[in-house]
Motif scaffolding. Structure first.
Motif, PDB file in Angstrom:
ATOM      1  N   ALA A 123      31.937  38.734  44.368  1.00 54.61           N
ATOM      2  CA  ALA A 123      32.797  37.876  44.941  1.00 54.61           C
ATOM      3  C   ALA A 123      33.631  37.966  46.026  1.00 54.61           C
ATOM      4  N   PRO A 124      32.836  38.317  47.161  1.00 58.78           N
ATOM      5  CA  PRO A 124      33.676  38.798  48.307  1.00 58.78           C
ATOM      6  C   PRO A 124      34.735  37.769  48.825  1.00 58.78           C
ATOM      7  N   GLY A 125      35.997  38.431  49.226  1.00 60.41           N
ATOM      8  CA  GLY A 125      37.140  37.484  49.560  1.00 60.41           C
ATOM      9  C   GLY A 125      38.036  37.623  48.330  1.00 60.41           C
ATOM     10  N   SER A 126      37.706  37.814  47.102  1.00 59.28           N
ATOM     11  CA  SER A 126      38.316  37.918  45.952  1.00 59.28           C
ATOM     12  C   SER A 126      38.859  39.300  45.848  1.00 59.28           C
ATOM     13  N   LYS A 127      39.734  39.516  45.028  1.00 56.34           N
ATOM     14  CA  LYS A 127      40.388  40.772  44.726  1.00 56.34           C
ATOM     15  C   LYS A 127      40.672  41.357  43.581  1.00 56.34           C
TER      16      LYS A 127
ATOM     17  N   ALA B 248      43.180  45.298  34.076  1.00 58.69           N
ATOM     18  CA  ALA B 248      42.624  45.169  35.359  1.00 58.69           C
ATOM     19  C   ALA B 248      42.874  43.429  35.623  1.00 58.69           C
ATOM     20  N   ILE B 249      43.328  43.177  36.989  1.00 58.02           N
ATOM     21  CA  ILE B 249      43.530  42.004  37.344  1.00 58.02           C
ATOM     22  C   ILE B 249      42.387  41.590  38.419  1.00 58.02           C
ATOM     23  N   PHE B 250      41.672  40.387  38.277  1.00 55.86           N
ATOM     24  CA  PHE B 250      40.822  39.959  39.149  1.00 55.86           C
ATOM     25  C   PHE B 250      41.339  38.249  39.850  1.00 55.86           C
ATOM     26  N   VAL B 251      41.547  38.262  40.948  1.00 56.26           N
ATOM     27  CA  VAL B 251      41.756  37.028  41.441  1.00 56.26           C
ATOM     28  C   VAL B 251      40.684  36.261  42.339  1.00 56.26           C
ATOM     29  N   LEU B 252      40.036  35.306  41.587  1.00 51.26           N
ATOM     30  CA  LEU B 252      38.925  34.502  42.083  1.00 51.26           C
ATOM     31  C   LEU B 252      39.647  33.695  43.230  1.00 51.26           C
ATOM     32  N   MET B 253      38.894  33.763  44.316  1.00 49.49           N
ATOM     33  CA  MET B 253      39.230  32.925  45.544  1.00 49.49           C
ATOM     34  C   MET B 253      38.212  32.135  45.958  1.00 49.49           C
ATOM     35  N   PRO B 254      38.457  30.941  46.523  1.00 48.04           N
ATOM     36  CA  PRO B 254      37.351  29.943  47.115  1.00 48.04           C
ATOM     37  C   PRO B 254      36.201  30.775  48.030  1.00 48.04           C
ATOM     38  N   SER B 255      35.128  30.133  47.710  1.00 50.56           N
ATOM     39  CA  SER B 255      33.660  30.594  48.236  1.00 50.56           C
ATOM     40  C   SER B 255      32.773  29.474  48.102  1.00 50.56           C
ATOM     41  N   ALA B 256      31.619  29.712  48.774  1.00 53.44           N
ATOM     42  CA  ALA B 256      30.512  28.665  48.467  1.00 53.44           C
ATOM     43  C   ALA B 256      29.850  28.726  47.078  1.00 53.44           C
ATOM     44  N   HIS B 257      30.449  29.639  46.312  1.00 48.45           N
ATOM     45  CA  HIS B 257      29.631  29.913  44.905  1.00 48.45           C
ATOM     46  C   HIS B 257      30.649  29.372  43.936  1.00 48.45           C
TER      47      HIS B 257
END
Length: 131
Positions: free
Chosen positions: A32-36, A48-57
């Motif tokens: 999920a490129p752009g997410s961290k 572990a923490i994952f922050v999903l950011m807006p994308s085309a997907h």
């Protein structure tokens, strides 16, 4: 390991592939490129923490994000990395297997074809197909 949609053959060694699925800086490049991702300590029981950011997907709007927390369940260096979602307890398991032409990576979940394609491209020095 069979050739199904939940696995990909990467023309790299097991150590390189292992680092790509366990190092938060590298995961953040292909998953999920752009997410961290933030994996402070690679140890069973750690968060572990994952922050999903807006994308085309996804359906997120600009300036919207979804933080998710995971707990590392299993670490077998260069073979298996597993973590569970703290929200719904789903367990995600990546397994890596040496093959004559490289390393096969599989995940136990459906719907990760784009991520696996990005992982392959990232490690083989190609442009990510899904950004």
């Amino acid at each position: 390991m069979n050739n199904d949609r939940n696995s990909v053959l990467i023309h790299e060694n097991q150590e390189t592939v292992w680092n790509a699925i366990t190092n938060d800086e590298i995961i953040s490049k292909w998953y999920a490129p752009g997410s961290k991702w933030n994996i402070p300590k690679l140890q069973v029981g750690e968060k572990a923490i994952f922050v999903l950011m807006p994308s085309a997907h996804n359906n997120l709007k600009e300036n919207e994000s979804i933080p998710m927390s995971f707990t590392i369940q299993e670490i077998i260096p260069y073979e298996r990395f597993s973590y569970s979602s703290d929200t719904d307890k789903l367990v995600f398991t990546f397994e890596i297997f040496p093959e004559s032409e490289g390393t096969r990576v599989s995940i136990n979940m459906d719907g990760y074809e784009l991520s696996l394609a990005n992982l392959k491209a990232c490690l083989e020095g190609k442009e990510l197909p899904y950004t």
